[in-house]
Design a protein around this motif. Structure first.
Motif, mmCIF file in Angstrom:
data_model
loop_
_atom_site.group_PDB
_atom_site.id
_atom_site.type_symbol
_atom_site.label_atom_id
_atom_site.label_comp_id
_atom_site.label_asym_id
_atom_site.label_seq_id
_atom_site.Cartn_x
_atom_site.Cartn_y
_atom_site.Cartn_z
ATOM 1 N N LEU A 465 35.454 73.284 -65.711
ATOM 2 C CA LEU A 465 35.802 72.372 -66.797
ATOM 3 C C LEU A 465 37.119 71.672 -66.473
ATOM 4 C CD1 LEU A 465 34.989 74.697 -69.846
ATOM 5 C CD2 LEU A 465 33.564 72.868 -68.894
ATOM 6 N N PRO A 466 37.476 70.624 -67.211
ATOM 7 C CA PRO A 466 38.780 69.980 -66.996
ATOM 8 C C PRO A 466 39.924 70.987 -67.208
ATOM 9 C CG PRO A 466 37.376 68.599 -68.352
ATOM 10 C CD PRO A 466 36.667 69.915 -68.217
ATOM 11 N N PRO A 467 41.057 70.773 -66.545
ATOM 12 C CA PRO A 467 42.162 71.740 -66.648
ATOM 13 C C PRO A 467 42.654 71.989 -68.062
ATOM 14 C CG PRO A 467 42.543 70.186 -64.844
ATOM 15 C CD PRO A 467 41.344 69.693 -65.588
ATOM 16 N N TYR A 468 42.505 70.956 -68.923
ATOM 17 C CA TYR A 468 43.038 71.136 -70.273
ATOM 18 C C TYR A 468 42.235 72.145 -71.085
ATOM 19 C CZ TYR A 468 39.394 67.701 -71.496
ATOM 20 O OH TYR A 468 38.206 67.032 -71.656
ATOM 21 N N GLN A 504 45.564 81.836 -61.395
ATOM 22 C CA GLN A 504 44.152 81.851 -61.010
ATOM 23 C C GLN A 504 43.605 80.437 -60.808
ATOM 24 O OE1 GLN A 504 41.909 84.334 -60.448
ATOM 25 N NE2 GLN A 504 43.439 85.962 -60.675
ATOM 26 N N LEU A 505 44.034 79.502 -61.648
ATOM 27 C CA LEU A 505 43.497 78.140 -61.586
ATOM 28 C C LEU A 505 44.378 77.194 -60.789
ATOM 29 C CD1 LEU A 505 42.292 77.772 -65.289
ATOM 30 C CD2 LEU A 505 40.901 78.239 -63.271
ATOM 31 N N GLU A 506 45.488 77.720 -60.251
ATOM 32 C CA GLU A 506 46.435 76.926 -59.464
ATOM 33 C C GLU A 506 46.915 75.700 -60.235
ATOM 34 O OE1 GLU A 506 44.507 76.051 -55.772
ATOM 35 O OE2 GLU A 506 44.656 78.111 -55.039
ATOM 36 N N LEU A 507 47.322 75.956 -61.482
ATOM 37 C CA LEU A 507 47.841 74.918 -62.359
ATOM 38 C C LEU A 507 49.318 75.186 -62.636
ATOM 39 C CD1 LEU A 507 44.841 74.631 -64.853
ATOM 40 C CD2 LEU A 507 45.481 72.995 -63.069
ATOM 41 N N PRO A 508 50.079 74.188 -63.113
ATOM 42 C CA PRO A 508 51.517 74.369 -63.350
ATOM 43 C C PRO A 508 51.777 75.476 -64.370
ATOM 44 C CG PRO A 508 50.953 72.051 -63.393
ATOM 45 C CD PRO A 508 49.661 72.795 -63.367
ATOM 46 N N PRO A 509 52.527 76.532 -64.007
ATOM 47 C CA PRO A 509 52.783 77.615 -64.947
ATOM 48 C C PRO A 509 53.636 77.176 -66.138
ATOM 49 C CG PRO A 509 54.092 77.890 -62.958
ATOM 50 C CD PRO A 509 53.137 76.779 -62.691
ATOM 51 N N GLU A 510 54.466 76.125 -65.952
ATOM 52 C CA GLU A 510 55.295 75.633 -67.048
ATOM 53 C C GLU A 510 54.427 75.173 -68.229
ATOM 54 O OE1 GLU A 510 57.486 75.157 -63.224
ATOM 55 O OE2 GLU A 510 55.491 74.559 -63.956
ATOM 56 N N ALA A 511 53.313 74.520 -67.908
ATOM 57 C CA ALA A 511 52.430 74.031 -68.973
ATOM 58 C C ALA A 511 51.862 75.186 -69.784
ATOM 59 C CB ALA A 511 51.293 73.207 -68.366
ATOM 60 N N TYR A 568 49.346 65.418 -71.060
ATOM 61 C CA TYR A 568 49.798 64.153 -70.491
ATOM 62 C C TYR A 568 50.930 64.371 -69.476
ATOM 63 C CZ TYR A 568 51.781 59.455 -70.173
ATOM 64 O OH TYR A 568 52.261 58.248 -69.707
ATOM 65 N N PHE A 569 51.863 65.256 -69.779
ATOM 66 C CA PHE A 569 53.040 65.412 -68.924
ATOM 67 C C PHE A 569 52.867 66.447 -67.814
ATOM 68 C CE2 PHE A 569 55.193 63.510 -72.647
ATOM 69 C CZ PHE A 569 55.896 62.502 -72.013
ATOM 70 N N TYR A 570 51.911 67.366 -67.949
ATOM 71 C CA TYR A 570 51.870 68.480 -66.993
ATOM 72 C C TYR A 570 50.560 68.587 -66.214
ATOM 73 C CZ TYR A 570 56.194 70.191 -69.011
ATOM 74 O OH TYR A 570 57.500 70.309 -69.416
ATOM 75 N N LEU A 571 49.467 68.037 -66.730
ATOM 76 C CA LEU A 571 48.175 68.237 -66.048
ATOM 77 C C LEU A 571 47.623 66.928 -65.489
ATOM 78 C CD1 LEU A 571 46.433 70.751 -68.485
ATOM 79 C CD2 LEU A 571 47.806 71.244 -66.454
#
Length: 571
Positions: A465-468, A504-511, A568-571
């Protein structure tokens, strides 16, 4: 197995409400240490985390800020303006204050002035106040205890969250919540008739001890005037002297006038007491003879009866009535188990306002701060300048926030802007225990592998699915937890799951850390989800439907603003 058992038992105790939150977390911390799941040194180290030091420092600073003069005039402006103009100024002031001071302190400071407004009902003002305090707190990483704890624990893991990280989504959610409240609060929070249990239903009945009465020369207890079913002996008038509260050993004299408070539908109970001469018509209690007090979130009264708390001896005041929202309470006053947010109608002794234990336990609605003298103008200016410098340091991050907060707290005490006595009575012991327990809970969840297991499940569900989608799941998971528990414990429970999901998803941890913080502060639907909601529910005469209707609109606005900004700012 032990880790899971400790977490489940804690959750069950918190949901049941059988123990105060602080006591439940204290027992949890003790169990985690005694079973060896968390080392003693590690547990003590977590007690002095920068976030906990910052929270306690802010409480000390807020105790000094509460003494600044002109509070009501500053937040409301001139009377006679339209409801939306007044609401805009009131909520805007509260939001800005909540961004830099604890939300509970902001709501406590404005609770009395809002409840006493002659031109607008508390029903219009208090619930929006609680909501906007939550949203305003998200403007900065130190605006709520949940944000502070998330920022501190994320920093331990090498993830740095700055002022800008909170300011951008924080401004979005505050704007959305503010607009929703201005548009819908005047429509949905139309005032209703006061319930029967309000002060209009409090009556006193005067009785006399005649010369030939068999009660003359006997104590109150011996005359069996302490254990009435529907009435309470509130005071005795002896000539020009008023005895209030009345001790059970007090000896009655001929000529004494006894004031009983209670349900006039059971008037015959007093007529049946031999030796009393009852006035024919019960008189309504004069409004200048009692205080209205709201039980605070950290009050020792929460979960206790008046008898268990030894209320009269502790506060030198008698409780004449108890009100809990629109709920009809039954039974003798001394047997009612009190809760945070209950309104007590007090007949107080002469030193009530000067007692150290009043302000930490009770928010007095009739006056701003009983026994507290406003600051002199010169001192107020000095405090304002000092606080402005502190904000500048905090916003530019010249030094760590907890160090700046500790420095200002030390200055506040050192220059006697708040006394050591006030620090002792306002120190948030319960809050420190809750935050410490929440930190240990987060540590236990991480160590047990539960966070990684949950992250694997979320990653598996959202990988295609999309990252969001994963970000939204973390946000709503934190929100669901905060509606059941406190926002700090919800944030620290969800944080390890959020960060493991990001890995796990290799996404920004800050978000994902920010989604946890914002989700944990999205408590708008349930009155018991956040402490300030409990503080306003009874003075504002709110029902559960008020939270569902207005809170539902605010929750949708808040969630859409938070998630869209983070995406909008992180993904």
């Amino acid at each position: 197995m032990i880790d899971a058992a400790l977490v489940l038992i804690l959750g069950g105790v918190l949901l049941s409400g059988r123990l105060p939150t602080a006591r439940a977390f204290a027992l949890f911390a003790a169990a985690a240490i005694l079973t060896g799941r968390i080392g003693f040194d590690d547990a003590i180290d977590r007690l002095t985390t920068p976030a906990i030091l910052a929270v306690t420092s802010l409480v000390i600073i807020a105790s000094a800020l509460a003494k600044l003069p002109g509070l009501s005039r500053a937040v409301f402006g001139r009377p006679g303006r339209s409801p939306r103009v007044t609401l805009s100024r009131f909520l805007g002031s509260a939001a800005l204050a909540s961004a830099v001071t604890p939300n509970t302190a902001v709501v406590a400071a404005l609770l009395g002035p809002a409840a006493r407004r002659p031109d607008y009902s508390p029903h219009l003002l208090l619930l929006p106040l609680s909501y906007v305090a939550l949203a305003g707190g998200m403007l900065t990483p130190f605006g709520t205890s949940a944000s502070l704890m998330v920022t501190g624990e994320a920093a331990r893991m090498g993830i740095q969250l700055s002022i800008i990280d909170f300011a951008l989504p924080g401004m979005a959610v505050l704007s959305a919540v503010f607009i929703a409240l201005i548009l819908f609060a005047p429509i949905l929070l139309k005032d209703r008739e006061a319930p029967e249990a309000d002060t209009s239903g409090v009556f006193h009945i005067e009785a006399r001890i005649e010369d030939e009465s068999n009660l003359a020369g006997r104590s109150v207890a011996a005359g069996r005037l302490r254990k009435l079913h529907s009435f309470y002996l509130a005071e005795i008038n002896r000539g020009d002297r008023v005895i209030r509260p009345v001790h059970p050993a007090f000896v009655l004299h001929a000529g004494d006038r006894l004031i009983f408070v209670g349900d006039v539908s059971h008037f015959d109970e007093l007529h049946g007491i031999s030796g009393l001469t009852i006035d024919a018509v019960p008189k309504q209690q004069a409004s200048d003879e009692f205080f209205h007090a709201v039980i605070s979130g950290q009050s020792l009264l929460d979960g206790r009866t008046l008898r268990e708390a030894d209320f009269r001896a502790r506060f030198n005041a008698s409780v004449m009535a108890v009100r809990r929202g629109d709920e009809r309470l039954s039974g003798k006053l001394g047997d009612i188990r009190l809760r945070t947010g209950d309104v007590l109608i007090l007949s107080a002794g002469p030193d009530f306002g000067s007692r150290d234990n009043v302000r930490p336990n009770l928010h007095i609605l009739d006056v701003d701060s009983p026994g507290q003298t406003p600051m002199a103008p010169r001192t107020a200016w000095a405090l304002g300048i000092g606080f402005s410098i502190f904000l500048g340091i905090a916003l530019t991050q010249l030094i760590p926030f907890h160090q700046a907060a500790l420095g200002l707290a030390a200055l506040v005490i050192g220059l006697n802007w708040t006394t050591a006595r006030e620090v002792r009575r306002n120190f948030p012991f319960d809050l420190v225990i809750i935050l410490w327990g929440a930190v240990l809970l987060s540590l236990l969840i991480t160590q047990s592998g539960a966070a990684d297991s949950a992250a694997l499940v979320i990653a598996g569900m959202t990988r295609d699915l999309p990252p969001y989608a994963a970000l939204a799941i973390i946000f709503f998971f934190a929100w669901a937890m905060t509606e059941l528990f406190s926002n700090a414990s919800a944030a620290l429970t969800a944080l390890p799951v959020a960060l493991a999901t990001a890995v796990q998803l290799e996404l920004p941890p800050e978000a994902f850390a920010l989604a946890t913080a914002f989700g944990a502060s999205a408590s708008f639907l349930m009155p018991f989800g956040y402490q300030t909601h409990l503080m306003v529910i009874t003075p504002g005469r709110y029902r559960l439907s008020d939270f569902f209707q207005l809170g539902g609109i605010v929750f949708v606005a808040y969630s859409c603003a938070a998630l869209s900004t983070l995406i909008y700012f992180y993904l």
